[in-house]
Scaffold this motif. Structure first.
Motif, mmCIF file in Angstrom:
data_model
loop_
_atom_site.group_PDB
_atom_site.id
_atom_site.type_symbol
_atom_site.label_atom_id
_atom_site.label_comp_id
_atom_site.label_asym_id
_atom_site.label_seq_id
_atom_site.Cartn_x
_atom_site.Cartn_y
_atom_site.Cartn_z
ATOM 1 N N PHE A 26 0.824 -1.229 0.000
ATOM 2 C CA PHE A 26 0.000 0.000 0.000
ATOM 3 C C PHE A 26 0.849 1.266 0.000
ATOM 4 C CE2 PHE A 26 0.478 1.811 4.270
ATOM 5 C CZ PHE A 26 1.098 0.782 4.957
ATOM 6 N N LYS A 27 2.131 1.138 0.273
ATOM 7 C CA LYS A 27 2.985 2.336 0.379
ATOM 8 C C LYS A 27 2.996 3.135 -0.918
ATOM 9 C CE LYS A 27 4.405 1.084 4.493
ATOM 10 N NZ LYS A 27 4.160 1.815 5.713
ATOM 11 N N ASP A 28 2.742 2.475 -2.043
ATOM 12 C CA ASP A 28 2.767 3.170 -3.333
ATOM 13 C C ASP A 28 1.724 4.291 -3.402
ATOM 14 O OD1 ASP A 28 4.740 1.382 -3.958
ATOM 15 O OD2 ASP A 28 3.483 0.119 -5.230
ATOM 16 N N ALA B 145 13.021 6.152 6.884
ATOM 17 C CA ALA B 145 13.310 4.989 7.730
ATOM 18 C C ALA B 145 12.284 3.953 7.346
ATOM 19 C CB ALA B 145 13.147 5.355 9.202
ATOM 20 N N SER B 146 12.606 2.672 7.511
ATOM 21 C CA SER B 146 11.616 1.697 7.069
ATOM 22 C C SER B 146 11.801 0.320 7.678
ATOM 23 C CB SER B 146 11.665 1.581 5.546
ATOM 24 O OG SER B 146 10.654 0.721 5.081
ATOM 25 N N THR B 147 10.657 -0.370 7.822
ATOM 26 C CA THR B 147 10.706 -1.797 8.132
ATOM 27 C C THR B 147 10.702 -2.593 6.815
ATOM 28 O OG1 THR B 147 8.288 -1.878 8.311
ATOM 29 C CG2 THR B 147 9.524 -1.521 10.353
ATOM 30 N N GLY B 148 10.799 -1.901 5.700
ATOM 31 C CA GLY B 148 10.983 -2.586 4.415
ATOM 32 C C GLY B 148 10.143 -2.057 3.265
ATOM 33 N N ASN B 149 8.829 -2.013 3.449
ATOM 34 C CA ASN B 149 7.969 -1.641 2.321
ATOM 35 C C ASN B 149 8.108 -0.176 1.909
ATOM 36 O OD1 ASN B 149 6.744 -4.080 1.590
ATOM 37 N ND2 ASN B 149 5.390 -3.967 3.374
ATOM 38 N N THR B 150 8.219 0.714 2.881
ATOM 39 C CA THR B 150 8.390 2.121 2.530
ATOM 40 C C THR B 150 9.679 2.313 1.741
ATOM 41 O OG1 THR B 150 7.179 2.827 4.488
ATOM 42 C CG2 THR B 150 8.589 4.468 3.464
ATOM 43 N N SER B 151 10.730 1.621 2.148
ATOM 44 C CA SER B 151 12.007 1.772 1.443
ATOM 45 C C SER B 151 11.907 1.240 0.018
ATOM 46 C CB SER B 151 13.138 1.082 2.218
ATOM 47 O OG SER B 151 12.932 -0.303 2.317
ATOM 48 N N VAL C 169 -1.598 -2.246 12.292
ATOM 49 C CA VAL C 169 -1.114 -0.919 12.693
ATOM 50 C C VAL C 169 0.347 -1.020 13.116
ATOM 51 C CG1 VAL C 169 -1.376 0.962 14.359
ATOM 52 C CG2 VAL C 169 -3.411 -0.141 13.416
ATOM 53 N N GLY C 170 1.174 -0.189 12.485
ATOM 54 C CA GLY C 170 2.591 -0.137 12.839
ATOM 55 C C GLY C 170 2.939 1.269 13.283
ATOM 56 N N ASN C 171 3.330 2.093 12.307
ATOM 57 C CA ASN C 171 3.630 3.492 12.614
ATOM 58 C C ASN C 171 2.349 4.318 12.657
ATOM 59 O OD1 ASN C 171 5.798 5.141 13.325
ATOM 60 N ND2 ASN C 171 5.955 5.998 11.263
ATOM 61 N N ALA C 172 1.237 3.683 12.288
ATOM 62 C CA ALA C 172 -0.127 4.228 12.395
ATOM 63 C C ALA C 172 -0.478 5.282 11.348
ATOM 64 C CB ALA C 172 -0.408 4.748 13.800
ATOM 65 N N GLY C 173 0.333 5.386 10.300
ATOM 66 C CA GLY C 173 0.000 6.302 9.204
ATOM 67 C C GLY C 173 -1.201 5.823 8.411
ATOM 68 N N ASN C 174 -1.279 4.527 8.177
ATOM 69 C CA ASN C 174 -2.330 4.032 7.290
ATOM 70 C C ASN C 174 -3.715 4.111 7.910
ATOM 71 O OD1 ASN C 174 -2.678 3.172 4.628
ATOM 72 N ND2 ASN C 174 -2.854 1.014 5.239
ATOM 73 N N ILE C 175 -3.828 3.829 9.196
ATOM 74 C CA ILE C 175 -5.150 3.935 9.840
ATOM 75 C C ILE C 175 -5.578 5.411 9.870
ATOM 76 C CG2 ILE C 175 -4.279 4.015 12.251
ATOM 77 C CD1 ILE C 175 -6.753 2.268 12.996
ATOM 78 N N CYS D 36 -0.734 -12.963 1.432
ATOM 79 C CA CYS D 36 -0.302 -11.650 1.931
ATOM 80 C C CYS D 36 0.915 -11.849 2.822
ATOM 81 C CB CYS D 36 -1.428 -10.973 2.708
ATOM 82 S SG CYS D 36 -1.856 -11.798 4.255
ATOM 83 N N GLU D 37 1.544 -10.774 3.203
ATOM 84 C CA GLU D 37 2.691 -10.920 4.101
ATOM 85 C C GLU D 37 2.193 -11.024 5.555
ATOM 86 O OE1 GLU D 37 5.124 -7.415 5.248
ATOM 87 O OE2 GLU D 37 4.505 -6.643 3.308
ATOM 88 N N PRO D 38 3.048 -11.497 6.484
ATOM 89 C CA PRO D 38 2.571 -11.738 7.853
ATOM 90 C C PRO D 38 1.854 -10.536 8.490
ATOM 91 C CG PRO D 38 4.693 -12.783 7.566
ATOM 92 C CD PRO D 38 4.429 -12.028 6.295
ATOM 93 N N LEU E 74 -5.276 -5.915 3.098
ATOM 94 C CA LEU E 74 -4.092 -6.781 2.998
ATOM 95 C C LEU E 74 -2.968 -5.915 2.437
ATOM 96 C CD1 LEU E 74 -5.681 -10.105 1.730
ATOM 97 C CD2 LEU E 74 -5.251 -9.349 4.080
ATOM 98 N N THR E 75 -2.188 -5.373 3.368
ATOM 99 C CA THR E 75 -1.275 -4.265 3.074
ATOM 100 C C THR E 75 -0.083 -4.617 2.178
ATOM 101 O OG1 THR E 75 -0.349 -4.818 5.217
ATOM 102 C CG2 THR E 75 -1.825 -2.928 5.134
ATOM 103 N N GLY E 76 0.363 -5.876 2.221
ATOM 104 C CA GLY E 76 1.545 -6.240 1.429
ATOM 105 C C GLY E 76 1.438 -7.639 0.843
#
Ligand code: F0G
Length: 365
Positions: free
Chosen positions: A61-63, A84-90, A188-194, A288-290, A325-327
């Motif tokens: 969804f980062k796109d 900074a990223s846990t992967g998808n943003t990068s 929810v991670g960094n909470a931007g998407n919610i 989807c990813e975990p 399903l975010t990734g």
């Protein structure tokens, strides 16, 4: 209809002008897939739909946010971006920066990035810097560096990211002909998407494009659940590395989304996430990813606690619930291989294969 990307599709709702030169990989307009079997298995009143964001150009969804963030970075004259990223943003930043001809640097926690995501950032030519630390530390450093240098920060604290990501809510309402689902579930991670989805639902309702708004259901991993526990986590842990975050930047707006929508932010264990991850792939054919499976795991947990019993649908007889399903599952092949049954190796003989398939006796009869 040809998909020209989400900025073209939702131009009226986005901060672009006639003269803005749009950087797009034709993201968005992702499928909303019914998962009737899964819904019925979880609760008799549930009708589950899957918003398959893994089908965006870089697989997450980062796109949605990145087409906006990079478009604006170019418009504002930046020559370099950083996150900074846990992967998808990068992965997404690297791809869109490459397309725009910008330099891109990404800061990631060493050893905690799924293989597919790391490969993307690398092949798109980003400068990949690993830190011996976690996402929260990486984000603090990126904030500092972008303040001191002419580099555009493209994490979701960049408001253009939120603007782009809110279009996910528009698409869901458009697909349901102006009716929002009763519930929306998401990790929810960094909470931007919610934050972004709730903004999208609110704006579409205010614009008269939707009759109602959903309850927002957000799920964190139990080892990385600062919002649920009410305090930052110094050393967040979960196998769902995408949401391994201990101090979300958009904490307050996530709380607001929950409050205003009458929803829930809960947590699920790694065990529950892994079960949901396998269940979804095996029963609906959707990989989807975990981290994405945390949404399904959370819905199962709420159903078991009786949460849906007293709920009434806005329309019809079923409670309509959309899981984001975010990734894509291919982002993280190692997790899939670890979670599934191992392949069997045999001699290249029919009998050996039939034996594995449990067909040996039938074949000889
Ligand atoms: N799902 C996936 C697959 C993600 O990559 C992320 C976040 C989330 C859910 C959570 O979204 O942060 O907006 O609450 N990934 C970020 C990254 C942190 O760096 O790729 P959020």
């Amino acid at each position: 209809m040809h998909n020209n990307g989400l900025i073209e599709r939702y131009r009226k709702f986005l901060p672009v002008s006639e003269s803005t030169s749009i950087i797009t990989l034709h993201e968005g307009s992702t499928p909303l897939i019914p998962a009737y079997k899964l819904g019925a298995a979880i609760h008799k009143k549930l009708e589950i739909w899957l918003k398959y964001e893994g089908l965006n150009p870089t697989g997450s969804f980062k796109d949605r946010g990145m087409t906006m963030a990079i478009t604006k970075a170019v418009e504002e004259g930046y020559k370099a971006v950083m996150c900074a990223s846990t992967g998808n943003t990068s992965a997404s930043a690297a791809a869109y920066a490459a397309r725009a001809g910008l330099r891109c640097a990404v800061l990631i926690p060493e050893g905690k990035i799924a293989l597919g995501k790391l490969s993307q950032a690398m092949i798109h030519g980003a400068t990949v810097v690993q830190i011996k630390g976690n996402f929260d530390e990486a984000l603090a450093l990126v904030r500092q560096i972008c303040e001191e240098h002419p580099i555009a920060l493209v994490n979701s604290i960049n408001p253009y990211r939120i603007e782009g990501q809110k279009t996910g809510a528009f698409e869901i309402i458009d697909d349901f002909d102006g009716i929002a689902p009763d519930f929306q579930a998401m990790p929810v991670g960094n909470a931007g998407n919610i934050t972004a989805y709730w903004k999208g639902y609110r704006e579409y309702r205010e614009a008269g494009k939707a009759e109602n708004r959903p309850r927002m259901l957000g799920f964190q991993a139990a080892g990385a659940a600062p919002i649920v526990l009410g305090h930052p986590i110094d050393s967040p842990q979960t196998f769902a590395t995408a949401i391994r975050i201990g101090n979300p930047a958009s904490w307050k707006t996530a709380d607001l989304a929950r409050e205003e929508s009458g929803g829930v932010i809960g947590m699920v264990t790694d065990h529950q996430i892994r079960d949901a991850y396998r269940l979804l792939a095996a029963t609906e054919g959707v990989f989807c990813e975990p981290a994405s499976a945390a949404s399904i795991a959370g819905v199962i947990k709420l159903a078991e606690a009786g949460y849906f019993e007293k709920m009434k649908p806005f329309k019809g007889n079923f409670l309509r619930l959309v899981c984001i399903l975010t990734g894509h599952g291919l982002k993280d092949p190692d997790s899939a291989i670890a979670a599934a049954e191992k392949p069997v190796t045999v001699e290249p003989k029919e009998e050996a294969i039939l034996e594995v398939l449990g067909l040996l006796e039938t074949a000889m009869a």
